[in-house]
Scaffold this active site. Structure first.
Site, short mmCIF file in Angstrom:
data_model
loop_
_atom_site.label_atom_id
_atom_site.label_comp_id
_atom_site.label_asym_id
_atom_site.label_seq_id
_atom_site.Cartn_x
_atom_site.Cartn_y
_atom_site.Cartn_z
N LYS A 133 0.74 -1.34 -0.23
CA LYS A 133 -0.13 -0.07 0.11
C LYS A 133 0.86 1.23 -0.10
O LYS A 133 0.67 2.18 -0.72
CB LYS A 133 -0.92 -0.06 1.23
CG LYS A 133 -2.32 -0.65 0.97
CD LYS A 133 -3.45 0.06 1.85
CE LYS A 133 -4.58 -0.54 1.24
NZ LYS A 133 -5.49 -1.20 2.18
N ARG A 134 1.85 1.13 0.83
CA ARG A 134 2.51 2.41 1.07
C ARG A 134 3.24 2.77 -0.42
O ARG A 134 3.65 3.95 -0.48
CB ARG A 134 3.61 2.24 2.05
CG ARG A 134 4.58 3.39 2.55
CD ARG A 134 5.21 2.98 3.92
NE ARG A 134 6.37 1.82 3.61
CZ ARG A 134 7.38 1.94 3.24
NH1 ARG A 134 7.96 3.02 3.31
NH2 ARG A 134 8.23 0.76 3.22
#
Ligand code: GLU
Length: 475
Positions: A244-245
């Protein structure tokens, strides 16, 4: 002789939002169809009733629309085609190309155990392949399995991966129809692609193994296999699975982060595809240049900084009026911007338009553009940030008072006339222009960075500018 029309398809499962990898798959399919004057169809693979949601379908359709990747014809919902999938399974059964399997859950579990213990990838041992159905237990609802070839090879000539070969002895007799009569994913995909006239399947390489199994169904039906292209997945900057990051987000998140659809398309097309060392592609250029031979075999790495730079390029080159519109639209997707939205009216829109040439030079995203334009919407008396507050010493506040008097005398308010007045003021008071501009900026914008000070004066107009100076001035 007419060449058959190219038909591609994007076939997302609506179990989550349209993620960045899916968006790239859609883009490649779209480009390929456009380049060849063909069609891209959209099929929602909603056969997993437990995990498919209406919200996900909406998000996928919205995401594609926002990216301006239109599909041809109506959306096809896979679940609605279950009767047709069953029909094909029955037909294979009738032709002896499939058979009923009455293995119980326990028997299947034991088979899997044995296969694992013996290190075999083929999990089903074919126990019902040649068995007389008369021996069938009455309490088991049978599945229908493909009578897959047990010797030889299954070969996919993939446009991206090259020739990929599987030994048939390692492939199971796959289930086509479950005991409850529902089709499996593998069957549904083949039947749908065939019925939709798909000529080119372009998808993530996580589906490569499925291609082998799907080919066996095509062969059993005597159908031609579409051209296959399995594109490498997108990885994080360090080569690991995209987190996600590092960008494994829905397209809606990119929209909310202030990326322009054209910039995202341009970024995505270069993720795994190249055309010489060209980085910037207009949509037309992309369509003209796109080809499967330009898709590499190595996983692409997602790079936020590159996306941002590209977005900055698109913002700088966008026309001011359309940026005002995008500014307004994105507010709906950014939490907490309702107040700003409420302040949009003809006056502020005109101010925004006037400020845009300066604002767009400094913004890499629409969010930065919004941030840069905050001074237009700020309420009096302005809240000063720490740096601006530090700059407005009592001495500088006196200077603001004098500036107020000087600017008050300007007759026709504009960037040029206020500049002239400030230059005269600086000269008369033996000050450098910068020494005047910085406190002025702090008083007018509440910050120490902003577009050029004369532009700020011009955008704010006479009354608002003088009012803001009055708020900060002391005598
Ligand atoms: N529904 C599959 C997915 O979302 C794609 C299947 C296909 O393209 O064949 O991964």
């Amino acid at each position: 002789m007419t060449t058959p029309q190219i038909v591609t398809r994007f076939a997302p499962s609506p179990t989550g939002f349209l993620h960045i990898g899916g968006a790239r798959t859609a883009l490649f399919n779209w480009l390929y169809a456009k380049k060849h004057g063909g069609k891209m169809l959209l099929r929602i693979e909603d056969t997993d009733r437990e995990r498919s949601t209406k919200e996900a379908i909406e998000a996928i359709l919205d995401g594609l629309k926002w990216l301006e990747l239109g599909w041809d014809g109506d959306v096809i919902y896979q679940f609605s085609r279950a009767a047709r999938h069953r029909e094909v399974a029955e037909r294979l059964l009738a032709d002896g190309k499939a058979y009923r399997c009455y293995a119980t859950a326990e028997e299947l579990a034991a088979m899997r155990e044995r296969a694992r213990a013996e290190g075999r990838t083929r999990l089903y041992d074919g126990m019902w392949r040649d068995r007389d159905p008369a021996a069938a237990p009455s309490d088991v609802k049978p599945t229908i399995r493909l009578r897959a070839p047990q010797t030889g090879e299954t070969v996919i000539e993939d446009q991206v991966q090259g020739r990929v070969v599987w030994q048939n002895e390692n492939l199971d007799d796959l289930v086509l129809l479950r005991g409850d009569g529902t089709p499996t994913y593998m069957l549904a995909v083949v039947v749908d692609d065939h019925d939709m006239g798909v000529t080119h399947v372009i998808r993530g390489d996580d589906h490569l193994i499925n291609a082998a199994r799907q080919k066996q169904i095509y062969d059993a039906m005597g159908w031609a296999l579409p051209s296959m292209s399995h594109i490498p997945l997108i990885h994080g900057p360090d080569g690991s699975k995209l987190s996600k990051r590092h960008g494994a987000l829905g397209v809606d998140a990119y929209r909310a982060m202030g990326y322009l659809p054209a910039a995202l398309r341009n970024y995505l097309v270069r993720l795994g595809w190249s055309h010489g060392d060209q980085e910037i592609f207009s949509t037309e250029e992309m369509i003209a240049a796109f080809d499967l031979s330009g898709v590499g075999r190595a996983a692409a790495r997602f790079d936020f900084a590159k996306l941002e730079n590209l977005n900055g390029h698109y913002i700088r080159n966008a026309d001011d009026q359309s940026l005002v519109k995008m500014f307004e639209d994105v507010l709906d997707y950014v939490p907490g911007r309702g107040e700003l939205k409420a302040k949009l009216n003809d006056t502020t829109r005109a101010q925004l338009l006037k400020a845009m040439p300066a604002l767009k030079e400094r913004a890499k995203t629409l969010i930065e553009l919004i941030d840069g334009a905050y001074f237009i919407f700020a309420d009096r008396p302005l809240e000063l940030d720490a740096k601006a507050a530090a700059l407005l010493t009592s001495e500088n506040r006196k200077l603001i008072g004098l500036l107020h008097s000087a600017l008050e005398k300007v007759e026709t308010w504009s960037a040029a006339s206020t500049e002239a007045a400030l230059r005269i003021f600086a000269e008369e008071n033996s000050l450098k222009l910068g020494a005047v501009a910085q406190p002025l900026r702090a008083a007018l914008t509440g910050r120490t960075t902003s577009p050029g000070i004369f532009e700020v004066l011009d955008v704010l107009g006479c009354q608002e500018s003088l009012g803001r100076l009055e708020d900060q001035a002391t005598t």
